[in-house]
Design an enzyme around this catalytic site. Structure first.
Site, short mmCIF file in Angstrom:
data_model
loop_
_atom_site.label_atom_id
_atom_site.label_comp_id
_atom_site.label_asym_id
_atom_site.label_seq_id
_atom_site.Cartn_x
_atom_site.Cartn_y
_atom_site.Cartn_z
N ASP A 85 0.85 -1.18 0.00
CA ASP A 85 0.00 0.00 0.00
C ASP A 85 0.89 1.24 0.00
O ASP A 85 1.76 1.38 0.86
CB ASP A 85 -0.89 -0.02 1.24
CG ASP A 85 -2.04 0.96 1.14
OD1 ASP A 85 -2.42 1.33 0.01
OD2 ASP A 85 -2.57 1.36 2.19
N HIS A 143 -3.58 13.95 0.64
CA HIS A 143 -3.82 13.04 1.76
C HIS A 143 -2.65 13.05 2.73
O HIS A 143 -2.84 13.07 3.96
CB HIS A 143 -4.06 11.61 1.26
CG HIS A 143 -4.14 10.61 2.36
ND1 HIS A 143 -5.17 10.57 3.28
CD2 HIS A 143 -3.27 9.62 2.75
CE1 HIS A 143 -4.95 9.59 4.15
NE2 HIS A 143 -3.81 9.01 3.85
N ARG A 183 0.53 14.63 13.09
CA ARG A 183 1.84 15.15 13.50
C ARG A 183 1.82 16.68 13.40
O ARG A 183 2.55 17.26 12.59
CB ARG A 183 2.92 14.55 12.60
CG ARG A 183 3.06 13.04 12.71
CD ARG A 183 4.02 12.41 11.69
NE ARG A 183 3.45 12.37 10.35
CZ ARG A 183 2.65 11.41 9.89
NH1 ARG A 183 2.34 10.41 10.65
NH2 ARG A 183 2.16 11.47 8.66
N GLU A 204 -10.45 4.00 3.46
CA GLU A 204 -9.53 4.71 2.58
C GLU A 204 -9.88 4.33 1.15
O GLU A 204 -9.81 3.17 0.76
CB GLU A 204 -8.06 4.36 2.90
CG GLU A 204 -7.64 4.83 4.29
CD GLU A 204 -6.13 4.88 4.50
OE1 GLU A 204 -5.40 4.12 3.81
OE2 GLU A 204 -5.68 5.67 5.36
N GLU A 230 -9.10 3.86 -2.48
CA GLU A 230 -7.85 3.65 -3.20
C GLU A 230 -8.09 2.94 -4.53
O GLU A 230 -9.15 2.36 -4.76
CB GLU A 230 -6.90 2.80 -2.35
CG GLU A 230 -6.68 3.37 -0.95
CD GLU A 230 -5.43 2.83 -0.28
OE1 GLU A 230 -4.61 2.16 -0.96
OE2 GLU A 230 -5.28 3.08 0.93
N ASP A 254 -9.10 0.35 1.93
CA ASP A 254 -8.11 -0.03 2.95
C ASP A 254 -8.65 0.37 4.32
O ASP A 254 -8.26 1.39 4.89
CB ASP A 254 -6.80 0.69 2.63
CG ASP A 254 -5.72 0.39 3.65
OD1 ASP A 254 -5.69 -0.73 4.18
OD2 ASP A 254 -4.91 1.29 3.93
N ARG A 276 -8.13 3.79 13.20
CA ARG A 276 -7.20 4.90 13.47
C ARG A 276 -6.64 4.87 14.89
O ARG A 276 -5.50 5.30 15.11
CB ARG A 276 -7.90 6.23 13.22
CG ARG A 276 -8.40 6.43 11.81
CD ARG A 276 -7.28 6.41 10.80
NE ARG A 276 -7.79 6.65 9.44
CZ ARG A 276 -7.09 6.42 8.34
NH1 ARG A 276 -5.86 5.95 8.41
NH2 ARG A 276 -7.61 6.65 7.16
N GLN A 292 -4.06 2.04 14.96
CA GLN A 292 -2.92 2.48 14.13
C GLN A 292 -2.09 3.55 14.83
O GLN A 292 -0.86 3.50 14.83
CB GLN A 292 -3.48 3.01 12.81
CG GLN A 292 -2.43 3.45 11.80
CD GLN A 292 -3.06 4.12 10.56
OE1 GLN A 292 -4.26 4.09 10.37
NE2 GLN A 292 -2.21 4.71 9.75
N LYS A 308 -4.50 -1.97 10.21
CA LYS A 308 -4.84 -2.16 8.80
C LYS A 308 -5.11 -3.62 8.44
O LYS A 308 -5.78 -3.90 7.45
CB LYS A 308 -3.67 -1.69 7.92
CG LYS A 308 -3.26 -0.24 8.11
CD LYS A 308 -4.10 0.70 7.28
CE LYS A 308 -3.43 2.06 7.16
NZ LYS A 308 -4.21 2.93 6.26
N THR A 359 -8.94 -5.75 4.04
CA THR A 359 -8.79 -4.82 2.93
C THR A 359 -9.71 -5.35 1.83
O THR A 359 -9.59 -6.51 1.45
CB THR A 359 -7.33 -4.78 2.43
OG1 THR A 359 -6.47 -4.45 3.52
CG2 THR A 359 -7.16 -3.75 1.32
N THR A 374 -4.67 6.38 -0.03
CA THR A 374 -5.90 7.17 -0.07
C THR A 374 -5.81 8.24 -1.14
O THR A 374 -4.83 8.98 -1.21
CB THR A 374 -6.14 7.85 1.29
OG1 THR A 374 -6.09 6.85 2.29
CG2 THR A 374 -7.47 8.56 1.31
N GLU A 389 -10.02 12.57 7.15
CA GLU A 389 -9.92 13.90 6.55
C GLU A 389 -11.29 14.59 6.49
O GLU A 389 -11.41 15.78 6.79
CB GLU A 389 -9.33 13.78 5.14
CG GLU A 389 -7.91 13.23 5.14
CD GLU A 389 -7.51 12.71 3.77
OE1 GLU A 389 -7.72 11.49 3.52
OE2 GLU A 389 -7.00 13.49 2.96
#
Lengths: 359, 359
Positions: B90, B97, B106, B162, B164, B194, B198, B201, B214, B218, B304, B318
């Site tokens: 991935d 994104h 972060r 996600e 994708e 995906d 969160r 993760q 994850k 999937t 994503t 998001e």
């Protein structure tokens, strides 16, 4: 070392073999004679692995009654991967290795990441580039930072090894595998060299972890040693403080596997597997607690095995404190022994590879 | 949408099918009649994928001459995974994104990690937990930090999606695949969700990247759309500045795939694949430049897909800025269309899944 108390399984010449001393018994032929289950007439171990502990135990009992005659010298066999690898996961379960890596890579960060004592950190690796012992390792090309901290492309200048122990899943699962069910699902162990290009890894790794720095090759030993051969090697793994969450509680069974790392014949270190903080049962429970399927042929590895002193460090990163790495032509060998029953010694075969120049 | 200009492949009832309109042609039967290559009589696409572009092209030409009669309504087929997944990777190739994720996760770090514009960041995922569209998604249990920042265990409270696009490797390789060889190796595309927990993760991800957050599931679409069906959808991908290293240079072929993300039927967003910074050719070149083998059935996903505005964001992370996530019972559907020849429209099928309560 490879007596009746061991009896590891391997593959060569399109069929399976069980090792006894310096020879190996052709299991396809043994199956044709009705001496072993027909799933051992397959070219890889997967069907046998899926058979589960009753098959593993009855086969082991049968094998121990055979006369090991007409053996093929193992030197005459070109070994291949003993099983088809499904998913490959690599953990990071040696406290000393994690401490050393933190000090070297993240000198401004805490010694261990805040999560390290709460869960066995791991990541998925590339199953398709797992190779058997003896396969040459071509120095990988890749992207890294040059002396001016600019991205550059070329052969890795920091090719390293990681001394590890891998666990082979036999019985699949569609859901969580409790720590207490470890022995129902895991057939045996291999030695593993998780070759690592530290320069590629260092540049790519934030924020999603190691990728190209690891995926060029991972070597495993040719012979899979059954867990049943390691009964006398069971020890109590280190006490965990703080206590772990209930799903990670286990009986603290570790294994006293005594690894040896050699470079061109010279012993570099003797990493002690018995000191691993997270056990293989905890790793499997963690890996599946979210509902992730386990498949026959899944391989998961311990992460670099390192003890407290330099003589016990399992990577050149630690041994040379990020100073010197492998040269082209170097041959790296990882071997291991474990206590067997009645004072015997179990050998885990070895995983070896020679570094070839980049293409 | 599913006319002669599309003709995607799927699997159901232990055999392969090609879709035409709302029906599907039984390829095992077509192979038995000698109308298509016998590799399409297999239960999955892998043998056909390995056949390479000459086989893909000649098969497509033959299919377009068939009379699509006696079709089975696709509603009557229970679709299964169209190919056996080898390795799954991935990527993280949408600039918007990556920017959004950086701002949320972060906030004190630079907007993009320093490596982001120099290489397509990616990681290996769990091939064994890839499921086909329609498979229920059980909310994963796992370890996360509670309100007091203490580790706790339980059902994820931040289950996300996600949006994708995945690329399916047909022709294997033992070494690097140049960006110019992309079309020789890659057969087609799927849509991919995906699913991401969160909270799991976030707690596990430093320092080795996403793992249990994850690996529980999937989802991919049931129908693999050949690259040949997307000729009219080719566009010029965004200009890359700073310039990339030579091994990553490509002709900037992107694909104008117009994704749509729906929750319980309501459209949440329309992520634009044409804005992806890194192309599928660059991803494949990067993934193999270190010598990593590519195998038939390798699947690699874009990461994503998100555009600049909220209406184009491809995850709830998001869309709701880390505020609200999926509830049990929610059905999430990702679909896509692309421009086809002569004003036609190519549909990419859809990938759907319904969230079930944690076990």
């Amino acid at each position: 070392m490879f007596g009746l108390e061991n009896l590891p399984f391997g593959a060569a010449e399109g069929r399976l073999w069980v090792r006894y001393g310096d020879g190996a018994l052709d299991l396809r032929a043994a199956a044709a004679r009705g001496e072993v289950d027909e799933r051992l007439a397959e070219p890889t171990l997967n069907a046998f692995l899926a058979g589960g502990r009753p098959l593993w135990t009855s086969t082991r009992a049968k094998l121990r009654t055979l006369r090991f005659e007409d053996l093929t010298p193992v030197d005459e066999l070109t070994m291949t991967l003993p099983f088809e690898v499904a998913d490959y996961v690599d953990f990071y379960s040696s406290e000393q290795h994690a401490l050393n890596a933190s000090k070297i890579f993240r000198p401004d960060a805490p010694d261990l990441s805040p999560n390290w004592k709460h869960l066995p950190i791991g990541y998925h690796g590339r199953a398709g580039t797992i190779v058997v012992s003896g396969t040459d390792i071509v120095r990988p090309n890749g992207q890294w930072l040059d002396a001016d901290r600019q991205p550059a492309f070329g052969p890795s200048r920091r090719l390293d090894v990681e001394c590890e122990v891998g666990f082979v899943v036999g019985v699949p699962s569609d859901g969580p595998i409790a720590t207490s069910a470890f022995r129902e699902h895991v057939f045996g162990v291999v030695l593993l060299n998780d070759w690592s290009a530290r320069d590629i890894q260092g540049w790519e790794t934030v924020p999603l972890g190691p990728f190209l720095g690891k995926s060029f090759a991972t070597s495993t030993s040719s012979w899979v040693v059954p867990l049943d051969a390691l009964e006398a090697a069971r020890i109590t793994a280190p006490t965990q403080e703080p206590p772990v969450l209930p799903y990670l509680r286990d009986d603290r069974t570790g294994y006293d596997l005594r690894l040896e790392l050699r470079r061109n014949g010279d012993v570099l270190s003797r990493p002690p597997f018995k000191k691993m903080y997270w056990t293989a049962a905890q790793q499997l429970a963690h890996m599946t607690v979210n509902g992730a399927k386990a498949r026959t042929g899944d391989l998961y590895a311990s992460g670099t095995v390192s003890g407290e002193t330099r003589e016990e460090f399992g990577s050149l990163l630690e041994l040379n404190w990020n100073g010197a790495y492998l040269d082209d032509g170097d041959t790296v060998t990882i071997s291991a022994t474990a206590p067997g029953p009645d004072g015997s010694v179990i050998a885990l075969g070895e995983v070896a590879g020679t570094v070839r120049p980049a293409r």
